[in-house]
Design an enzyme around this catalytic site. Structure first.
Site, PDB file in Angstrom:
ATOM      1  N   GLY A 155     -22.164 -24.951  -3.870  1.00 35.91           N
ATOM      2  CA  GLY A 155     -20.704 -24.947  -4.059  1.00 35.91           C
ATOM      3  C   GLY A 155     -20.184 -26.368  -4.000  1.00 35.91           C
ATOM      4  NE  ARG A 178     -21.929 -15.895  -4.086  1.00 39.08           N
ATOM      5  CZ  ARG A 178     -20.809 -15.741  -3.414  1.00 39.08           C
ATOM      6  NH1 ARG A 178     -20.652 -14.681  -2.659  1.00 39.08           N
ATOM      7  NH2 ARG A 178     -19.834 -16.619  -3.482  1.00 39.08           N
ATOM      8  CB  SER A 179     -22.722 -18.027 -10.457  1.00 39.37           C
ATOM      9  OG  SER A 179     -22.064 -18.972  -9.643  1.00 39.37           O
ATOM     10  CB  ILE A 234     -23.937 -29.585   6.939  1.00 39.20           C
ATOM     11  CG1 ILE A 234     -24.163 -29.291   5.465  1.00 39.20           C
ATOM     12  CG2 ILE A 234     -24.661 -30.856   7.341  1.00 39.20           C
ATOM     13  CD1 ILE A 234     -23.168 -28.451   4.773  1.00 39.20           C
ATOM     14  CB  ALA A 235     -23.849 -23.948   6.143  1.00 43.92           C
ATOM     15  NE  ARG A 236     -18.354 -22.041  10.162  1.00 44.44           N
ATOM     16  CZ  ARG A 236     -17.829 -23.210   9.814  1.00 44.44           C
ATOM     17  NH1 ARG A 236     -18.606 -24.288   9.693  1.00 44.44           N
ATOM     18  NH2 ARG A 236     -16.530 -23.319   9.591  1.00 44.44           N
ATOM     19  CD  GLU A 265     -20.947 -25.057  16.305  1.00 42.28           C
ATOM     20  OE1 GLU A 265     -21.728 -24.688  15.409  1.00 42.28           O
ATOM     21  OE2 GLU A 265     -19.879 -25.632  16.088  1.00 42.28           O
ATOM     22  CG  HIS A 283     -19.155 -28.122  13.833  1.00 42.45           C
ATOM     23  ND1 HIS A 283     -19.209 -26.750  13.923  1.00 42.45           N
ATOM     24  CD2 HIS A 283     -18.649 -28.396  12.602  1.00 42.45           C
ATOM     25  CE1 HIS A 283     -18.735 -26.216  12.809  1.00 42.45           C
ATOM     26  NE2 HIS A 283     -18.389 -27.198  11.985  1.00 42.45           N
ATOM     27  N   GLY A 285     -19.046 -32.537  10.839  1.00 46.18           N
ATOM     28  CA  GLY A 285     -18.831 -32.520   9.386  1.00 46.18           C
ATOM     29  C   GLY A 285     -17.551 -33.180   8.893  1.00 46.18           C
TER      30      GLY A 285
HETATM   31  P1  NAP Z   1     -18.146 -23.082  -1.567  1.00 47.92           P
HETATM   32  O1  NAP Z   1     -17.629 -24.081  -2.527  1.00 47.92           O
HETATM   33  O2  NAP Z   1     -17.557 -21.712  -1.542  1.00 47.92           O
HETATM   34  O3  NAP Z   1     -19.737 -23.010  -1.794  1.00 47.92           O
HETATM   35  C1  NAP Z   1     -20.540 -22.024  -1.252  1.00 47.92           C
HETATM   36  C2  NAP Z   1     -21.806 -21.875  -2.078  1.00 47.92           C
HETATM   37  O4  NAP Z   1     -22.654 -20.901  -1.447  1.00 47.92           O
HETATM   38  C3  NAP Z   1     -21.571 -21.389  -3.506  1.00 47.92           C
HETATM   39  O5  NAP Z   1     -22.428 -22.086  -4.388  1.00 47.92           O
HETATM   40  C4  NAP Z   1     -21.977 -19.916  -3.453  1.00 47.92           C
HETATM   41  O6  NAP Z   1     -22.506 -19.454  -4.673  1.00 47.92           O
HETATM   42  C5  NAP Z   1     -23.082 -19.972  -2.430  1.00 47.92           C
HETATM   43  N1  NAP Z   1     -23.307 -18.675  -1.768  1.00 47.92           N
HETATM   44  C6  NAP Z   1     -22.404 -17.917  -1.127  1.00 47.92           C
HETATM   45  N2  NAP Z   1     -22.994 -16.805  -0.641  1.00 47.92           N
HETATM   46  C7  NAP Z   1     -24.288 -16.875  -1.022  1.00 47.92           C
HETATM   47  C8  NAP Z   1     -25.410 -16.038  -0.830  1.00 47.92           C
HETATM   48  N3  NAP Z   1     -25.300 -14.880  -0.167  1.00 47.92           N
HETATM   49  N4  NAP Z   1     -26.612 -16.449  -1.336  1.00 47.92           N
HETATM   50  C9  NAP Z   1     -26.715 -17.616  -1.999  1.00 47.92           C
HETATM   51  N5  NAP Z   1     -25.689 -18.447  -2.214  1.00 47.92           N
HETATM   52  C10 NAP Z   1     -24.496 -18.079  -1.731  1.00 47.92           C
HETATM   53  O7  NAP Z   1     -17.993 -23.628  -0.068  1.00 47.92           O
HETATM   54  P2  NAP Z   1     -17.994 -25.151   0.447  1.00 47.92           P
HETATM   55  O8  NAP Z   1     -16.622 -25.705   0.399  1.00 47.92           O
HETATM   56  O9  NAP Z   1     -19.095 -25.860  -0.259  1.00 47.92           O
HETATM   57  O10 NAP Z   1     -18.355 -24.920   1.989  1.00 47.92           O
HETATM   58  C11 NAP Z   1     -19.562 -24.286   2.362  1.00 47.92           C
HETATM   59  C12 NAP Z   1     -19.582 -23.995   3.852  1.00 47.92           C
HETATM   60  O11 NAP Z   1     -19.819 -25.196   4.584  1.00 47.92           O
HETATM   61  C13 NAP Z   1     -18.251 -23.503   4.433  1.00 47.92           C
HETATM   62  O12 NAP Z   1     -18.060 -22.108   4.229  1.00 47.92           O
HETATM   63  C14 NAP Z   1     -18.354 -23.859   5.902  1.00 47.92           C
HETATM   64  O13 NAP Z   1     -18.862 -22.777   6.658  1.00 47.92           O
HETATM   65  C15 NAP Z   1     -19.362 -25.006   5.908  1.00 47.92           C
HETATM   66  N6  NAP Z   1     -18.730 -26.273   6.361  1.00 47.92           N
HETATM   67  C16 NAP Z   1     -19.220 -26.915   7.451  1.00 47.92           C
HETATM   68  C17 NAP Z   1     -18.626 -28.082   7.874  1.00 47.92           C
HETATM   69  C18 NAP Z   1     -19.116 -28.836   9.083  1.00 47.92           C
HETATM   70  O14 NAP Z   1     -18.291 -29.428   9.781  1.00 47.92           O
HETATM   71  N7  NAP Z   1     -20.406 -28.866   9.340  1.00 47.92           N
HETATM   72  C19 NAP Z   1     -17.518 -28.606   7.197  1.00 47.92           C
HETATM   73  C20 NAP Z   1     -17.044 -27.926   6.075  1.00 47.92           C
HETATM   74  C21 NAP Z   1     -17.654 -26.750   5.663  1.00 47.92           C
HETATM   75  P3  NAP Z   1     -21.548 -19.250  -5.975  1.00 47.92           P
HETATM   76  O15 NAP Z   1     -21.029 -20.609  -6.320  1.00 47.92           O
HETATM   77  O16 NAP Z   1     -22.456 -18.723  -7.009  1.00 47.92           O
HETATM   78  O17 NAP Z   1     -20.456 -18.323  -5.539  1.00 47.92           O
END
Ligand code: NAP
Length: 316
Positions: A155, A178-179, A234-236, A265, A283, A285
């Site tokens: 994403g 997913r896509s 860096i996700a969850r 956490e 954490h 990020g």
């Molecule tokens: P995003 O743009 O929604 O990207 C998420 C990606 O994950 C998309 O490519 C999505 O696929 C894919 N995905 C979702 N569910 C899936 C599954 N079941 N199997 C395989 N791929 C899957 O989100 P983002 O803005 O990049 O943020 C991602 C996450 O990072 C956040 O939700 C948050 O939890 C975490 N984060 C952490 C920090 C930190 O401080 N460490 C900071 C910010 C965010 P599609 O594109 O095909 O839908």
């Protein structure tokens, strides 16, 4: 519009909130208790929750006639909120995508480089007075230039990490999403997590936390990685089976790990703390003043639109 900011915010955000809304600002940085969440739903039109505030179905059920109609989350990840249950109770949920992308990708790079080049271990050695001087075979790490990066979750943040690794470090990119993605550089979309794990020198997780992604990274995925490879999250925290990660590290199935998030956490297992080849960040990020200010401004944009009867720009 009576708004509750549930944490102290950067000064510019607090100033704008005070100008624009009837706002209360909670002084504590602790997650909201169940009582505080019920108070939030009863007493405010809009509430800004964040990480750790578990607005789950039972809390909404406890306050069936909630005054609160908007949970304007501070952060892009909103897995602590049951968004479906909120919707069922007539409560809109928004988040702060985009503002967090580059900063979080930068922390992924920090973890990749620190873990691959053993920077934490080296720093601890110097600080402890244990460094006896340079020699040709000392502390040899993984040279990252030209390696293969596997991104799980391509994403916004996954793509920002891939861009940095491809254009900055000449890496080949593979990914799971997913896509199919149309990126401005060559990248292979793998069929399975195991295929990606087996083909990558560095694996980075960037999927949202959700029931579908809980323990997405398990013993099988880690077992498919190569012994010289490193793993970064860096996700969850609960996207990774932390016990399986500890086992893989202890067995030498992978060379190291870089973690910004943890399954329980802020509890970090002693087993991870004990391993020199693991980089542990608290954490971090999005932890930069202008990033946190931008996130707060996005929260206020969402609240402002909602107050005007418009659709908030960042509905989830
Ligand atoms: P995003 O743009 O929604 O990207 C998420 C990606 O994950 C998309 O490519 C999505 O696929 C894919 N995905 C979702 N569910 C899936 C599954 N079941 N199997 C395989 N791929 C899957 O989100 P983002 O803005 O990049 O943020 C991602 C996450 O990072 C956040 O939700 C948050 O939890 C975490 N984060 C952490 C920090 C930190 O401080 N460490 C900071 C910010 C965010 P599609 O594109 O095909 O839908």
């Amino acid at each position: 519009m009576k708004l509750w900011l549930t944490r102290p915010m950067p000064p510019e955000v607090e100033a704008r909130a005070k100008e624009s809304f009837d706002v209360d600002i909670r002084a504590s940085n602790d997650p909201l208790s169940a009582d505080e969440m019920r108070h939030a739903l009863r007493s405010y039109d809009a509430v800004m929750p964040t990480l750790g505030d578990r607005f789950q179905a039972d809390v909404f059920a406890d306050v069936p006639d909630a005054r609160c109609k908007l949970l304007a989350n501070f952060g892009v990840g909103y897995n602590h909120i049951d968004a479906e249950a909120a919707r069922a109770h007539g409560i809109t949920v928004t988040n702060t995508p985009g503002a967090v992308t580059d900063a979080t990708a930068d922390i992924a790079m920090t973890l990749i480089l620190m873990t691959a080049r053993r920077a934490g271990e080296g720093e601890r050695m110097v600080r402890a007075g244990r460094w006896a001087g340079w020699h040709p075979t000392q502390m040899l790490g993984l040279h990252v230039t030209g390696r293969t990066l596997g991104v799980i979750g391509m994403g916004r943040i996954g793509q920002a990490i891939a861009r940095r690794c491809h254009f900055g470090f000449g890496m080949d990119i593979r990914y799971i999403a997913r896509s199919e993605k149309s990126l401005g550089f060559k990248a292979i979309r793998d069929e399975s997590l195991q295929d990606l794990a087996a083909a990558s020198d560095i694996v980075v997780v960037a999927v949202p936390g959700s029931p579908e992604t809980h323990h997405l990274i398990d013993a099988q995925v880690l077992g498919a990685m190569q012994p010289h490879a490193i793993f970064v999250n860096i996700a969850r925290g609960d996207v990774v089976d932390e016990a399986a990660l500890i086992a893989a590290l202890q067995a030498g199935q992978i060379a190291g790990a870089g973690l910004d998030v943890y399954e329980f956490e802020p509890k970090v297992p002693e087993a991870l703390i004990a391993m020199e080849n693991v980089t542990l960040l608290p954490h971090l990020g999005t932890a930069a003043l202008n990033v946190r200010t931008n996130m707060g401004m996005m929260v206020l944009d969402n609240v402002g639109a909602f107050a005007n009867g418009d659709e908030p720009p960042n509905m989830v």
